[in-house]
Design an enzyme around this catalytic site. Structure first.
Site, mmCIF file in Angstrom:
data_model
loop_
_atom_site.group_PDB
_atom_site.id
_atom_site.type_symbol
_atom_site.label_atom_id
_atom_site.label_comp_id
_atom_site.label_asym_id
_atom_site.label_seq_id
_atom_site.Cartn_x
_atom_site.Cartn_y
_atom_site.Cartn_z
ATOM 1 C CG PHE A 1 65.112 -9.185 -39.486
ATOM 2 C CD1 PHE A 1 64.031 -8.417 -39.884
ATOM 3 C CD2 PHE A 1 64.862 -10.438 -38.954
ATOM 4 C CE1 PHE A 1 62.726 -8.878 -39.754
ATOM 5 C CE2 PHE A 1 63.565 -10.916 -38.815
ATOM 6 C CZ PHE A 1 62.500 -10.130 -39.223
ATOM 7 N N PRO A 2 68.515 -6.567 -42.018
ATOM 8 C CG PRO A 2 68.445 -5.130 -43.836
ATOM 9 C CD PRO A 2 67.741 -6.301 -43.243
ATOM 10 C CG LEU A 3 69.438 -1.225 -40.325
ATOM 11 C CD1 LEU A 3 68.734 0.099 -40.609
ATOM 12 C CD2 LEU A 3 70.765 -0.966 -39.640
ATOM 13 N N GLY B 1 67.749 -5.817 -34.251
ATOM 14 C CA GLY B 1 68.332 -6.226 -32.986
ATOM 15 C C GLY B 1 69.539 -5.452 -32.520
ATOM 16 C CE1 TYR C 1 57.076 -13.866 -46.080
ATOM 17 C CE2 TYR C 1 57.846 -12.927 -48.141
ATOM 18 C CZ TYR C 1 58.107 -13.545 -46.939
ATOM 19 O OH TYR C 1 59.407 -13.838 -46.591
ATOM 20 N N PRO D 1 71.379 0.190 -28.213
ATOM 21 C CG PRO D 1 70.118 1.228 -26.540
ATOM 22 C CD PRO D 1 70.625 -0.123 -26.989
#
Length: 295
Positions: A215-217, A219, A66, A222
């Site tokens: 990535f809890p949110l 992909g 990172y 809608p």
């Protein structure tokens, strides 16, 4: 000395002989844009790390890739000498190129160099837990991890690593790693909309192995976002808060490492993850991942 806060949502989890708070902190976002270079606000980045420890968080996730090296150097500057209760988890298996890409680096010499780089940048004599990052920037990739994982086992036997885990791994790769040496952690993409690891999470819980979703949110379609928004609005909470609270309630072996470069957002995340979700909330949220939105 910092000690785990009883007010942190989810309580604690035992990683071998290490006790960590289930609500941790992911340092990836402390680097500059696209996780390259220094942060725009150096002092602000240090403040976030110090705030995390002040809140009682004892699990910080990082990698020498990172920045590269930036987040580790920030962690060292902000927190060294480290509190005894603080445990830093890092990962190896990928580098950064000048274009900001994530080329794989899993040959034995690559991994040895990365472990020593992490030790040096964090100013540690031994790394608490090292995850072997598999796959590539596009996601999971099948294939044997034996040579790479056995290299980390050798470094563990040399006393440079306490515990091992895998990241971005298929079920088959997790099983292969477990056949070579004990692992204490699996770090994969998982959230309300992406439930492909449901069976793996349950098996790991039985084995006493932690599962750390990233990535809890990430992909959401809608329609799925709309369903999440409906529950969040009813609870007068943010979507992120609801998603984090759901993850903590999904299984006791799930550890959270949400990242942020803001102290206010860090406090928001901690408070939000402590939401109590009702049976109705859970039913509506579970339907998101099963493609059956509630009326």
């Amino acid at each position: 000395m910092s000690t785990p806060s009883p007010s942190l949502p989810g309580g604690t989890w035992a990683l071998g002989g290490l006790t960590v708070t289930r609500f941790g902190y992911g340092a990836m976002q402390l680097a500059g844009r696209w996780v390259m270079g220094p942060p725009a606000d150096h002092e602000g980045a240090l403040a976030v790390l110090r705030q995390a420890v002040d809140l009682g968080i004892t699990h910080i996730d990082t990698s020498d890739a990172y920045g590269p090296r930036i987040t580790n150097e920030l962690i060292r500057e902000a927190l060294h000498p480290y509190p005894e209760s603080l445990h830093i988890v890092t990962k190896v298996g990928a580098n950064r190129d000048e274009q900001g890409g994530w080329p794989t680096a899993r040959r034995p010499d690559d991994l040895r160099r990365q472990v020593h780089d992490n030790l040096r940048s964090l100013r540690l004599e031994v790394l608490d837990l090292v995850n072997l990052r598999l796959g590539n920037a596009e996601g999971l990739q099948p294939g044997s991890l034996a040579e790479a994982f056995e290299t980390l086992v050798e470094l563990q036997q040399q006393g440079l690593i306490r515990h091992l885990g895998v990241s971005n791994a298929t079920e088959e790769q997790v099983a292969e790693a477990q056949s070579i040496a004990p692992i204490l952690c699996v770090q994969n993409m998982y959230n309300l909309a992406h439930r492909h690891d449901d069976k793996l999470i349950d098996r790991l819980a039985t084995d006493g192995v932690a599962y750390v979703p990233f990535f809890p949110l990430g992909g959401f379609t809608p329609l799925q976002s709309s369903a999440l928004s409906t529950v969040a609005a009813r609870l007068e909470a943010t979507q992120m808060s609801v998603a984090l609270a759901w993850l903590l309630q999904r299984s006791p072996n799930i550890l959270l490492i949400p990242g942020t470069s803001s102290t206010a957002h860090l406090r928001e995340n901690v408070a939000g993850a402590g939401l109590s979700l009702s049976h109705q909330d859970l039913a509506e949220l579970d339907a998101i991942g099963h493609g059956m939105p509630q009326a």
